[in-house]
Design an enzyme around this catalytic site. Sequence first.
Site, PDB file in Angstrom:
ATOM      1  N   GLY A 139       0.818  -1.202   0.000  1.00 27.00           N
ATOM      2  CA  GLY A 139       0.000   0.000   0.000  1.00 27.00           C
ATOM      3  C   GLY A 139       0.851   1.250   0.000  1.00 27.00           C
ATOM      4  O   GLY A 139       2.077   1.191   0.147  1.00 27.00           O
ATOM      5  N   CYS A 198       5.656  -5.650   1.373  1.00 23.14           N
ATOM      6  CA  CYS A 198       5.926  -4.227   1.136  1.00 23.14           C
ATOM      7  C   CYS A 198       5.425  -3.364   2.305  1.00 23.14           C
ATOM      8  O   CYS A 198       6.014  -3.387   3.372  1.00 23.14           O
ATOM      9  CB  CYS A 198       5.324  -3.800  -0.200  1.00 23.14           C
ATOM     10  N   HIS A 249       7.897  -7.500  -4.114  1.00 29.08           N
ATOM     11  CA  HIS A 249       6.619  -8.012  -4.605  1.00 29.08           C
ATOM     12  C   HIS A 249       6.759  -9.391  -5.258  1.00 29.08           C
ATOM     13  O   HIS A 249       6.997  -9.494  -6.459  1.00 29.08           O
ATOM     14  CB  HIS A 249       6.013  -7.024  -5.605  1.00 29.08           C
ATOM     15  N   GLU A 259       4.387 -11.282  -5.943  1.00 24.75           N
ATOM     16  CA  GLU A 259       3.301 -11.438  -6.915  1.00 24.75           C
ATOM     17  C   GLU A 259       3.695 -10.930  -8.291  1.00 24.75           C
ATOM     18  O   GLU A 259       3.079 -11.285  -9.303  1.00 24.75           O
ATOM     19  CB  GLU A 259       2.028 -10.735  -6.430  1.00 24.75           C
TER      20      GLU A 259
END
Length: 396
Positions: A227, A255, A354, A356
């Site tokens: 975020g 993160c 990250h 992902e």
Amino acid sequence: MRRRPAILVLEDGRTFHGEAYGSVGETFGEAVFNTGMTGYQETLTDPSYHRQVVVQTAPHIGNTGVNGEDDESGRIWVAGYVVRDPARIGSNWRASGGLEDRLAAEGVVGISGIDTRALTRHLRDSGAMRVGISSLDDDPQALLARVRATPEMVGADLSAEVTTPRPYTVDAQGTHRFTVAALDLGIKRNVPRRLAARGVTTHVLPASSSMEDLLATGADAVFFSPGPGDPATADHPVALAREVLSRRIPLFGICFGSQILGRALGFGTYKLGYGHRGINQPVLDRVTGRVEVTSHNHGFAVDWPGREPGQDVPAGQFIETDFGAVEVSHVCLNDNVVEGLRAKDVPAFTVQYHPEAAAGPHDADYLFDRFAELIEGERQPGGRGQGNKNEGGNHA
């Protein structure tokens, strides 16, 4: 076609002249640069870029257009967009439209035709700073005054501005194995997709959710999402993380979520000079000894006690916290920034980057397997999570 003139003014007065790109208007934010050569659509729709003006270091942007599949959220989040050489035509079999048309449709003010290499070097030397782009006013001094009147990123509490307004669920693919409650501080769509591929059903909850809300999902584990903003302002998520840790419920943070866990463990956070943003950052996983090429988007980092920024943390060094011993599990090889934490005595770990990887390399995708293994281990007889049932958890 002749484009409308535009100017970009940094808060230190450095000025660049170019042409309007996207929506005509005026915008302000923090100037940051992204080194990725692909993945501009994922970058634009990443909620972590909220209130940031993104400079693309790759010179040619827009060549593959945009499509209906690669968005990482329901809208474009960047405050402004800076490119050197926008593609005249987007050409890709998946494209459903052009990048500039998408920017204009969503009111994203941008600028093109400037020397993004010079701008990037300036930000590397001077640090990320406030910036304004205008295709309405060609007076740099007037725009500079407005830039300096805008809020800084330090002290910005932004998760409430990007979180989901209501809970939703992403079902597991194939056989259901686990249930995860994900606190949405700016989550990307690819996170629950990567979990779903491992048989995880993810309940995505608003950032204001309580411990009771998390437990009501029947979760086997908790996830704290990426975020935007300054983690020093995120007192509610930090208190929530401490409660999760005290109940010994498995926890994974990415993160911003990593910074939240760092604060929950008692560590400080600090702002990096110009941050890590791109898809080519080298990180050492100290658990496996492997070097991974990873995707990053962060301007803040966890401050390891007793170490100056840029100084390496010795491998195997543990710090005692309220929840037991904690070590640095991952470190950036460019500047020794802490890129991951692993708790020894409670089931929790994080990474600053990250896994992902949307967009980006898949070197770190195994971390979702590590999360699933952590959950599975806590459910086994004798696992540390076996006490959750008596402490308000739901593990069976």
